[in-house]
Design an enzyme around this catalytic site. Structure first.
Site: not given
Ligand code: GAR
Length: 229
Positions: A137, A169, A119, A135
């Site tokens: 990614h 940011d 979110r 964060n």
């Molecule tokens: C992870 O791969 C994380 O990098 C991604 O969601 C997944 C969460 O996995 N986040 C994004 O894409 C943010 N832009 P998890 O709930 O098993 O940690």
């Protein structure tokens, strides 16, 4: 869309006792507020690394979710960590974020750790923790921001992929980069296998980045994160 199954590699027992005072370092531990929306494997990797001492000088002050039945929040409850759910569905972003902020402040959080928090944050939230929101990614930013980054990268045909830990940011997947980890894309990969191998890197990279930030030994010069020791 890449669908990842829940992982079972973090068999943590609930923690009933804090570590003995002698085990703590002179600096007070960094108090982390973890925000998640789903599976929570990055959160569990961080919790495991704090527990084992691989990520020293940090503690989880609160685990927050915007999704009531997120597996990650259930896992946090089983570990006896403080948790709170603020359901976001149907609520204006600013109102929801104000509740999240109040909970983070109540738990005296130093750094906010987005661990699969799907979110966008309001400007008010971001300004409340300047360069203190991290964060992760699953791509080598600035390539493939947004959803399903691993599938985007695979379908684009890249030969290397990886993950990025960065400060948050006002722009999506954009802030100052703390560290990146790179893996090759194998001939035998599909989007799912690539995503799993990136995830294994994420589980190490996030704790490493938090450790670096917790050391306090860094400067931000423009867009560059620079270690000072
Ligand atoms: C992870 O791969 C994380 O990098 C991604 O969601 C997944 C969460 O996995 N986040 C994004 O894409 C943010 N832009 P998890 O709930 O098993 O940690």
């Amino acid at each position: 869309m890449t669908r990842l199954q829940p992982l079972k590699e973090f068999p943590l027992e609930p923690q009933h006792n804090p570590p003995p005072p002698g085990a703590r370092s002179a600096r007070p531990p960094l108090r982390l507020g973890i925000l998640l929306s789903g599976r929570g494997s990055n959160f569990l990797a961080i919790a495991k690394n704090i527990r084992s001492g691989a990520l020293p000088n940090a503690e989880i002050a609160i685990v927050l979710s915007n999704i009531a039945d997120a597996p990650g929040i259930l896992a946090a409850q089983q570990l006896n960590l403080p948790t709170k759910i603020h359901v976001s569905k149907g609520r204006p972003r600013a109102d929801h974020d104000r509740d999240m902020l109040a909970t983070l402040r109540e738990h005296k959080v130093d750094y906010v750790i987005l661990a699969g928090y799907m979110r966008l944050l309001s400007p008010e939230f971001i300004h409340a923790f300047p360069n203190r929101i991290l964060n992760i990614h699953p791509s080598l930013l600035p390539a493939f921001p947004g959803l399903d980054a691993q599938t985007q990268a695979f379908e684009y045909g890249v030969k290397v992929a990886g993950c990025t830990v960065h400060f948050v940011d006002e722009h999506l997947d954009h802030g100052v980069i703390i560290l990146q980890r790179v893996i090759p894309v194998l001939e035998t990969d599909d989007a799912h296998s690539l995503a799993l191998r990136i995830l294994a890197e994420e589980h190490q990279a996030y704790s490493e980045a938090i450790g670096r930030v917790a050391s306090g030994q860094y400067e931000i010069q423009g867009r560059r994160y620079v270690r000072t020791s």
